[in-house]
Write a protein that holds these residues in place. Structure first.
Motif, mmCIF file in Angstrom:
data_model
loop_
_atom_site.group_PDB
_atom_site.id
_atom_site.type_symbol
_atom_site.label_atom_id
_atom_site.label_comp_id
_atom_site.label_asym_id
_atom_site.label_seq_id
_atom_site.Cartn_x
_atom_site.Cartn_y
_atom_site.Cartn_z
ATOM 1 N N TYR A 142 43.370 39.100 36.765
ATOM 2 C CA TYR A 142 42.835 39.514 38.056
ATOM 3 C C TYR A 142 42.039 40.815 37.955
ATOM 4 N N ALA A 143 42.474 41.715 37.070
ATOM 5 C CA ALA A 143 41.797 43.007 36.938
ATOM 6 C C ALA A 143 40.354 42.845 36.496
ATOM 7 N N ILE A 144 40.077 41.815 35.721
ATOM 8 C CA ILE A 144 38.705 41.561 35.273
ATOM 9 C C ILE A 144 37.775 41.356 36.466
ATOM 10 N N VAL A 145 38.336 40.818 37.550
ATOM 11 C CA VAL A 145 37.547 40.564 38.760
ATOM 12 C C VAL A 145 37.661 41.713 39.753
ATOM 13 N N PHE A 146 38.892 42.192 39.997
ATOM 14 C CA PHE A 146 39.121 43.146 41.077
ATOM 15 C C PHE A 146 38.654 44.568 40.757
ATOM 16 N N ILE A 147 38.841 45.031 39.527
ATOM 17 C CA ILE A 147 38.476 46.415 39.215
ATOM 18 C C ILE A 147 36.967 46.659 39.356
ATOM 19 N N PRO A 148 36.102 45.781 38.826
ATOM 20 C CA PRO A 148 34.663 46.000 39.060
ATOM 21 C C PRO A 148 34.285 45.966 40.538
ATOM 22 N N GLU A 149 35.048 45.208 41.329
ATOM 23 C CA GLU A 149 34.711 45.049 42.744
ATOM 24 C C GLU A 149 35.308 46.151 43.614
ATOM 25 N N TYR A 150 36.554 46.560 43.316
ATOM 26 C CA TYR A 150 37.257 47.507 44.187
ATOM 27 C C TYR A 150 37.558 48.851 43.529
ATOM 28 N N GLY A 151 37.184 49.040 42.276
ATOM 29 C CA GLY A 151 37.474 50.297 41.596
ATOM 30 C C GLY A 151 38.951 50.435 41.289
ATOM 31 N N TYR A 152 39.474 51.665 41.450
ATOM 32 C CA TYR A 152 40.884 51.905 41.146
ATOM 33 C C TYR A 152 41.812 51.081 42.034
ATOM 34 N N ARG A 153 41.383 50.801 43.240
ATOM 35 C CA ARG A 153 42.195 49.982 44.135
ATOM 36 C C ARG A 153 42.390 48.584 43.567
ATOM 37 N N GLY A 154 41.467 48.165 42.707
ATOM 38 C CA GLY A 154 41.578 46.856 42.085
ATOM 39 C C GLY A 154 42.789 46.720 41.188
ATOM 40 N N ILE A 155 43.308 47.850 40.663
ATOM 41 C CA ILE A 155 44.518 47.794 39.841
ATOM 42 C C ILE A 155 45.705 47.334 40.688
ATOM 43 N N TRP A 156 45.845 47.946 41.868
ATOM 44 C CA TRP A 156 46.923 47.541 42.777
ATOM 45 C C TRP A 156 46.738 46.098 43.235
ATOM 46 N N TYR A 157 45.513 45.724 43.559
ATOM 47 C CA TYR A 157 45.242 44.345 43.959
ATOM 48 C C TYR A 157 45.639 43.371 42.856
ATOM 49 N N SER A 158 45.347 43.731 41.620
ATOM 50 C CA SER A 158 45.660 42.855 40.490
ATOM 51 C C SER A 158 47.160 42.669 40.345
ATOM 52 N N ILE A 159 47.923 43.757 40.450
ATOM 53 C CA ILE A 159 49.376 43.683 40.316
ATOM 54 C C ILE A 159 49.976 42.882 41.468
ATOM 55 N N PHE A 160 49.548 43.195 42.690
ATOM 56 C CA PHE A 160 50.116 42.531 43.869
ATOM 57 C C PHE A 160 49.873 41.022 43.809
ATOM 58 N N HIS A 161 48.655 40.623 43.528
ATOM 59 C CA HIS A 161 48.344 39.199 43.541
ATOM 60 C C HIS A 161 48.940 38.463 42.350
ATOM 61 N N ALA A 162 49.143 39.151 41.236
ATOM 62 C CA ALA A 162 49.809 38.527 40.095
ATOM 63 C C ALA A 162 51.263 38.209 40.442
ATOM 64 N N VAL A 163 51.943 39.171 41.079
ATOM 65 C CA VAL A 163 53.329 38.935 41.501
ATOM 66 C C VAL A 163 53.381 37.848 42.564
ATOM 67 N N SER A 164 52.474 37.907 43.521
ATOM 68 C CA SER A 164 52.444 36.922 44.594
ATOM 69 C C SER A 164 52.175 35.518 44.064
ATOM 70 N N ALA A 165 51.282 35.400 43.083
ATOM 71 C CA ALA A 165 50.965 34.094 42.525
ATOM 72 C C ALA A 165 52.103 33.571 41.671
ATOM 73 N N PHE A 166 52.682 34.422 40.809
ATOM 74 C CA PHE A 166 53.767 33.961 39.949
ATOM 75 C C PHE A 166 54.988 33.564 40.762
ATOM 76 N N CYS A 167 55.264 34.306 41.825
ATOM 77 C CA CYS A 167 56.411 33.989 42.676
ATOM 78 C C CYS A 167 56.093 32.895 43.691
ATOM 79 N N ASN A 168 54.885 32.343 43.625
ATOM 80 C CA ASN A 168 54.467 31.265 44.523
ATOM 81 C C ASN A 168 54.511 31.691 45.985
ATOM 82 N N ALA A 169 54.221 32.975 46.249
ATOM 83 C CA ALA A 169 54.286 33.482 47.616
ATOM 84 C C ALA A 169 53.002 33.223 48.393
ATOM 85 N N GLY A 170 51.842 33.360 47.745
ATOM 86 C CA GLY A 170 50.582 33.087 48.417
ATOM 87 C C GLY A 170 50.149 34.158 49.397
#
Length: 448
Positions: A142-170
């Motif tokens: 996710y960081a490959i996509v989010f960091i270029p788009e959102y900067g440092y905030r993309g790191i948090w986005y990458s972590i949050f969505h990785a956990v959400s996807a792995f846990c099947n939360a959506g």
């Protein structure tokens, strides 16, 4: 007076309930909301339950409503609820100060097909390590996509969505349109598909695949046979993913609101994502209300089935459906025994499958009728919403945001029952012991 001992099933039910209530209280705090935003207790309870039950339905815009603190609360609820049944049970027993007895170990081993009675805490640590490793890989994707788009905030986005996807939360932070803005992004799609599939297989399958791939100590060669559980899970998962993608292409290839404008490579990518996300993930690259009724009816079946046992996915589970199909075929062919891949299935296992499916379907129908009565919404939209809730999927055809207070309570209850129902039923059945040895006379009844 003798103090009544809380059962393991009761602890699990209470653990999910307390987690949802605690999360709701934290989300109503002013620190959990962005400046100028606020959330009432009912909406907070809905979102908290959706998070800990790893469903993904939300009555508010997550990214625009919650502050960094509120998003961390959601992340912890998702991670805690999605770690897996064995891990969750062990953690809840520990939090309640209850010693993990031999009976508890036998109960969990039988219910979730574990291969050992010892080292339950060690097993929990293995699950935690695998979870964090796979979520880390997803975060990198996710960081490959989010960091270029959102900067440092993309790191948090990458972590949050990785956990959400792995846990099947959506649950996403992208503004309420899920991943629709990334429909053609190959990295986003494949990262999400990878996380959903591996988490939906169930942790016991990981150990079995690792055992099969590990060379034998005696001669250093490979060739161990895979157990029936892993064979069923892998075969059923592949079949359902391919079937879902094929049906999506068949019904939607010329739909101008979904796959119609896309070229065939992009059609295939979107169809694959839709098929995989139906396995209780809840992310979407195409608005669900845009799909045709024929597609939605097929999706209802796929959502109801869900993922596989002892993983992060919901639904009645792939193994349950395979057992029922095998039982049906055995009856049609007049066979005495139910067999799958040349292995006999115990009658007790078939009865459990029937009970779990009957319970889930009965709850789905009863609460769907209740929601239709109070909401008076479109039938297909309502059934889609409730199937998504009972199977902890998180996909919606736009009804979630329009729910009345009574409707929110009904959907909240459905998400809770959908998460703890199959768990508690499996544990109850495994903890039952015959009350006596009385045998009753056979009696014939007319069936069909």
């Amino acid at each position: 007076m003798k103090k009544r001992k809380t059962t393991t099933t009761g602890i699990i039910m209470l653990g999910f309930l307390i987690g949802a209530l605690l999360g709701a209280l934290l989300l109503t705090l002013p620190i959990s909301a962005r400046p100028g935003q606020s959330i009432g207790f009912l909406d907070a309870l809905f979102v908290s339950t959706s998070s800990i039950c790893v469903t993904g339905l939300s009555t508010v815009n997550i990214g625009q409503t919650f502050s960094a603190f509120g998003q961390v609360v959601l992340l912890l609820l998702i991670q805690f609820g999605g770690l897996g049944i064995v891990t969750f049970t062990t953690m809840v027993l520990w939090l309640f100060g209850r010693r993990i007895t031999l009976a508890d170990r036998m109960l969990i081993q039988s219910a979730y097909n574990l291969d050992t009675l010892s080292g339950l805490v060690r097993l929990t640590m293995r699950i935690l390590k695998v979870t964090l490793c796979l979520e880390g890989l997803g975060a990198v994707g996710y960081a490959i996509v989010f960091i270029p788009e959102y900067g440092y905030r993309g790191i948090w986005y990458s972590i949050f969505h990785a956990v959400s996807a792995f846990c099947n939360a959506g649950i996403d932070l992208l503004g309420g349109n899920s991943f629709c803005g990334y429909r053609d992004n190959v990295i986003m799609n494949l990262t999400t598909v990878f996380l959903i599939i591996v988490s939906g297989l169930g942790f016991p399958v990981y150990w079995e695949v690792a055992r099969v791939l590990r060379p034998r100590r005696s001669d250093g060669r490979y060739g161990r046979k895979m157990n029936l559980q892993a064979k069923i899970v892998l075969t059923a998962t592949l079949a359902l993913i391919l079937a879902g993608a094929a049906l999506t292409l068949l019904f939607e290839y010329d739909n101008p609101a979904t796959l119609g404008p896309l070229g065939w490579p992009r059609k295939a990518l979107a169809a694959l994502f839709q098929s995989v996300t139906l396995r209780t993930a809840g992310f979407a690259t195409i608005p669900q209300e845009s799909f045709r009724p024929a597609s939605c009816l097929a999706y209802l079946v796929l959502m109801f089935i869900g993922g596989s046992p002892a993983g992060t996915a919901g639904g009645v589970k792939t193994v349950t459906i395979v057992m029922l199909i095998a039982s049906m075929l055995a009856n049609i062919k007049g066979k005495k025994d139910v067999t799958v891949m040349n292995r006999k299935i115990a009658d007790e296992a078939i009865r459990r499958c029937v009970a779990i499916v009957t319970f889930s379907f009965s709850v789905l129908m009863a609460l769907t009728v209740a929601l239709l009565a109070v909401q008076r919404s479109d039938f297909l939209d309502t059934l889609y919403e409730m199937t998504s809730a009972i199977a902890t999927v998180g996909l919606s055809r736009g009804l979630t945001g329009a729910l009345y207070p009574a409707g929110k309570l009904i959907v909240t209850l459905t998400m809770y029952l959908g998460r703890i129902g199959p768990i508690t039923l499996a544990l109850v059945f495994n903890s039952r012991t015959p009350a006596d040895n009385i045998s009753y006379a056979d009696s014939k009844v007319i069936i069909g």
